[in-house]
Design an enzyme around this catalytic site. Structure first.
Site: not given
Ligand code: BV8
Length: 242
Positions: A62, A97-99, A114, A181, A210
């Site tokens: 990446r 984002n990490v970019d 993040h 986004g 969307e």
């Molecule tokens: C925490 C870095 C607590 C890494 C990332 C159930 C089970 C297990 C865990 C959990 C759970 N429920 C909640 C959690 C916690 C978990 C979580 O949320 N899991 C999800 C999957 C359910 N969260 C965590 O673990 C977080 N930490 O909760 O800690 C804690 C408390 C005390 C002490 C310690 C800990 C940490 C989460 C961070 C993870 N790291 N990134 C890396 O990059 O490799 S997350 C990663 O996915 C990205 O950083 C980003 O944030 C993330 C979400 O993705 P999006 O950015 O939304 O991207 P996605 O593809 O999903 O969507 C893109 C959107 O853009 C779409 O809507 C699309 O329609 C739109 N789009 C596309 N093209 C366009 C557009 N829009 C406009 N124009 C376009 N052209």
């Protein structure tokens, strides 16, 4: 168009969608596969403990994509930098984002909740440093000299996002919360709109390709590619100032 005081405080949350038209993949666009990996499976302390080389190569790949000369900020990143420069109130970007495209577009008031792909962190001494070259299990910390203790400075699933106290303060004080986004899949970022609505009367707007999973929690929404809808949104906001 939303009504924000001219000196209002604007908080903008961005996700992978804002960087899509710069050529960077989103997490869930192609079925959530990233170079063949499910991000939740690779971006975790457990995965790193079990197979550090696999996690290093996932991020090295990446990193090399992000450092490609073809990858640059797009019109949406540039519009947000223009808003920060011209708006009379405060504009803060909290990016998932990490970019590095927001900073390359000129945004200054920026929190990477993040982490950052082009930085490394030493597990032994916690020092954080710029790290643009490949990282592996033999990499040496330039601060404490430890070999094999480097990891990418990115927040994995199960880890606490960065600067949460600062972010919560921004959300509590803002007059407008704009989400751009992001799919609303990942917490705590996906919960910010709910926090803002609980804290007070701030306007909440979603700008996305969307409707996201939590689209119904926003008071306004505009949908389409970020390079079209974000500059339009910024121009409308700035037209209020004339
Ligand atoms: C925490 C870095 C607590 C890494 C990332 C159930 C089970 C297990 C865990 C959990 C759970 N429920 C909640 C959690 C916690 C978990 C979580 O949320 N899991 C999800 C999957 C359910 N969260 C965590 O673990 C977080 N930490 O909760 O800690 C804690 C408390 C005390 C002490 C310690 C800990 C940490 C989460 C961070 C993870 N790291 N990134 C890396 O990059 O490799 S997350 C990663 O996915 C990205 O950083 C980003 O944030 C993330 C979400 O993705 P999006 O950015 O939304 O991207 P996605 O593809 O999903 O969507 C893109 C959107 O853009 C779409 O809507 C699309 O329609 C739109 N789009 C596309 N093209 C366009 C557009 N829009 C406009 N124009 C376009 N052209």
């Amino acid at each position: 168009m939303i009504d924000i005081p001219k000196d209002g405080k604007i908080v903008i949350l961005t996700g992978a969608g804002i960087s899509k038209e710069s050529g960077l993949d989103t997490f869930r666009g192609n079925g959530g596969l990233w170079q063949g990996f499910r991000v939740e499976k690779v971006a975790s302390p457990h995965a790193f403990h079990e197979n550090p080389s696999m996690v290093h190569s996932f991020y090295n790949e990446r990193k090399s994509i992000l450092l490609d000369k073809e990858i640059k900020p797009n019109a949406a990143h540039n519009a947000l930098a223009r808003l920060e420069e011209k708006w009379q109130g405060n504009v803060s970007i909290v990016t998932q984002n990490v970019d590095n495209l927001h900073e390359r577009a000129g945004s200054k008031n920026l929190i990477h909740m993040h982490g950052e792909l082009l930085k490394g962190r030493c597990i032994s001494c916690d020092a954080i440093e710029i790290w643009q070259e490949e990282m592996n299990t033999e990499s040496k910390c330039s601060h404490c000299g430890q070999i094999g203790s480097m990891r990418v400075h990115v927040v994995w699933f199960g880890e606490m996002p960065l600067k949460m106290k600062e972010i919560e303060h921004l959300l509590r004080e803002c007059d407008a919360f704009i989400s751009i986004g992001t799919s609303g899949n990942v917490y705590p970022a996906a919960g910010f709109v709910d926090l803002v609505s609980h804290y007070g009367m701030a306007k909440t707007v979603e700008l996305n390709l969307e409707p996201s999973l939590n689209a119904d929690q926003f008071s306004n929404g505009a949908y389409g590619p970020a390079t079209e809808i974000v500059p339009k949104f910024v121009d409308e906001l700035l037209s209020k100032l004339t």
